[in-house]
Design a protein around this motif. Structure first.
Motif, PDB file in Angstrom:
ATOM      1  N   LEU A  87       0.847  -1.197   0.000  1.00 20.54           N
ATOM      2  CA  LEU A  87       0.000   0.000   0.000  1.00 20.54           C
ATOM      3  C   LEU A  87       0.879   1.243   0.000  1.00 20.54           C
ATOM      4  O   LEU A  87       1.878   1.306   0.701  1.00 20.54           O
ATOM      5  N   ILE A  89       1.065   5.262   0.611  1.00 18.23           N
ATOM      6  CA  ILE A  89       0.433   6.438   1.241  1.00 18.23           C
ATOM      7  C   ILE A  89       1.271   7.646   0.841  1.00 18.23           C
ATOM      8  O   ILE A  89       2.492   7.627   1.008  1.00 18.23           O
ATOM      9  N   ARG A 104      -3.165   1.552  -6.069  1.00 21.62           N
ATOM     10  CA  ARG A 104      -3.602   1.576  -4.662  1.00 21.62           C
ATOM     11  C   ARG A 104      -2.830   2.697  -3.959  1.00 21.62           C
ATOM     12  O   ARG A 104      -1.780   2.482  -3.381  1.00 21.62           O
ATOM     13  N   ILE A 106      -3.109   6.097  -1.350  1.00 20.05           N
ATOM     14  CA  ILE A 106      -3.894   6.927  -0.425  1.00 20.05           C
ATOM     15  C   ILE A 106      -3.327   8.335  -0.477  1.00 20.05           C
ATOM     16  O   ILE A 106      -2.160   8.546  -0.121  1.00 20.05           O
ATOM     17  N   GLU A 107      -4.115   9.309  -0.978  1.00 17.20           N
ATOM     18  CA  GLU A 107      -3.649  10.692  -1.091  1.00 17.20           C
ATOM     19  C   GLU A 107      -4.071  11.449   0.174  1.00 17.20           C
ATOM     20  O   GLU A 107      -5.168  12.006   0.261  1.00 17.20           O
ATOM     21  N   LEU A 108      -3.152  11.477   1.161  1.00 17.08           N
ATOM     22  CA  LEU A 108      -3.493  12.086   2.460  1.00 17.08           C
ATOM     23  C   LEU A 108      -3.824  13.570   2.326  1.00 17.08           C
ATOM     24  O   LEU A 108      -4.626  14.110   3.073  1.00 17.08           O
ATOM     25  N   ALA A 160      -9.262   8.554   4.175  1.00 20.52           N
ATOM     26  CA  ALA A 160      -7.850   8.355   3.805  1.00 20.52           C
ATOM     27  C   ALA A 160      -7.014   8.142   5.058  1.00 20.52           C
ATOM     28  O   ALA A 160      -6.185   7.233   5.132  1.00 20.52           O
ATOM     29  N   TRP A 161      -7.251   8.962   6.088  1.00 20.14           N
ATOM     30  CA  TRP A 161      -6.445   8.851   7.301  1.00 20.14           C
ATOM     31  C   TRP A 161      -6.704   7.512   8.010  1.00 20.14           C
ATOM     32  O   TRP A 161      -5.769   6.831   8.437  1.00 20.14           O
ATOM     33  N   GLN A 163      -7.660   4.679   6.717  1.00 17.50           N
ATOM     34  CA  GLN A 163      -7.041   3.586   5.946  1.00 17.50           C
ATOM     35  C   GLN A 163      -5.524   3.587   6.146  1.00 17.50           C
ATOM     36  O   GLN A 163      -4.912   2.533   6.351  1.00 17.50           O
ATOM     37  N   ALA A 164      -4.919   4.766   6.151  1.00 20.54           N
ATOM     38  CA  ALA A 164      -3.453   4.856   6.312  1.00 20.54           C
ATOM     39  C   ALA A 164      -3.042   4.401   7.710  1.00 20.54           C
ATOM     40  O   ALA A 164      -2.076   3.657   7.884  1.00 20.54           O
TER      41      ALA A 164
END
Ligand code: NAD
Ligand code: APR
Length: 237
Positions: A87, A89, A104, A106-108, A160-161, A163-164
């Motif tokens: 993953l 991030i 995949r 995650i754009e924080l 997003a947060w 999931q991260a």
């Protein structure tokens, strides 16, 4: 367990795009050396002078539109192909990970290529460079549009947060790539991963706030160090 079955998570910052020609924030040529973020990357600045904020983001879009993914972005896209639980991030808003083929992600801090209606909150992609008008307007209701990025003082997108944060707790190997580790809450993810037993590996050209936490440090331009690490890790060398 074989290396390729390990749960690997990567956190990237502006340094992963430096070799693509995208300015970082705090380096010698960093954006925050030349501009005052509170005048450009905050809700107060946007409320005070939306056109000035949009001129800055329109300039950043034009810079980034000329950038292409570098070997570090491409290595991360290749890792996703072979590591089932990998993953990525990112704190970056430049979209270069997706352009390199990562899916995949995650754009924080959101994306420079997305707009958000200030009235209805609706979000849409707009990759036009240059933008035909500043400030852009919402195509549905005509209200002001803002960049769909996280500014100083704003919370991160909740999904997003979450999931991260969960991925960091489950990581066996956590890669810290091209970030100064100065900005919260992203900078807490490596600490959280380590508290859950992850091995931390840092890729940077210099020491950072997170270096003392790292089990392994690859010092040098990440466009060179990450492909070397990946060849060793995946046994491809
Ligand atoms: P913060 O107060 O957590 O920021 C802490 C760090 O951000 C500081 O240590 C400094 O490194 C940097 N910073 C904050 N204000 C600064 C300034 N005036 N000049 C230079 N550096 C400054 O940030 P925050 O207000 O809590 O931001 C909340 C979230 O917004 C964070 O996740 C942050 O990363 C994000 N953010 C995004 C952008 C963007 O352009 N995408 C810009 C700023 C912040
Ligand atoms: N290879 C590896 N690391 C590099 C390279 C490179 N070629 N070039 C620069 N770096 C490192 C710098 O040493 C620094 O540690 O990248 C890091 C960039 O740090 P910052 O400029 O602080 O960027 P970042 O950590 O992403 O900032 C976090 O702050 O302003 C906010 O929201 C914004 O997402 C940003 C957040």
């Amino acid at each position: 367990m074989g290396a390729m079955r390990r749960r690997v998570v990567a956190l990237t910052g502006a340094g992963v795009s430096a070799e693509s020609g995208v300015p970082t924030f705090r380096g010698p040529e960093g954006l925050w050396r030349r501009y005052r973020p509170e005048e450009l990357a905050s809700p107060e600045a946007f409320a005070r002078d939306p056109i000035r904020v949009w001129e800055w983001y329109a300039w950043r879009r034009e810079c980034i539109a000329r950038a292409t993914p570098n070997p570090a972005h491409r290595t991360l896209a290749a890792m996703e192909e072979v590591l089932p639980d990998f993953l990525l991030i990112t704190q970056n808003v430049d979209g270069l990970h997706s352009q390199a083929g990562s899916r995949r992600v995650i754009e924080l801090h959101g994306s420079l290529w997305r707009m958000r209606c200030v009235r209805e909150g609706r979000v849409w992609e707009d990759r036009r460079v240059p933008l035909p008008e500043l400030p852009p307007r919402c195509p549905a209701c005509g209200a002001l549009a803002r960049p769909d990025v996280v500014w100083f003082g704003e919370p991160l997108p909740k999904a997003a947060w979450t999931q991260a944060f969960r991925a960091a707790a489950e990581a066996e190997i956590f890669l810290i790539i091209g970030t100064s580790g100065l900005v919260e809450p992203a900078a807490s993810l490596p600490r959280w991963a380590r508290a859950h037993g992850a091995r931390l590996i840092e890729f940077n050209i210099e020491d950072t706030a997170l270096t003392p936490l790292a089990d392994e440090v690859w010092r040098g331009p990440v466009g060179e160090t990450l492909p070397r690490w990946w060849a060793q890790f995946s046994g491809a060398s």
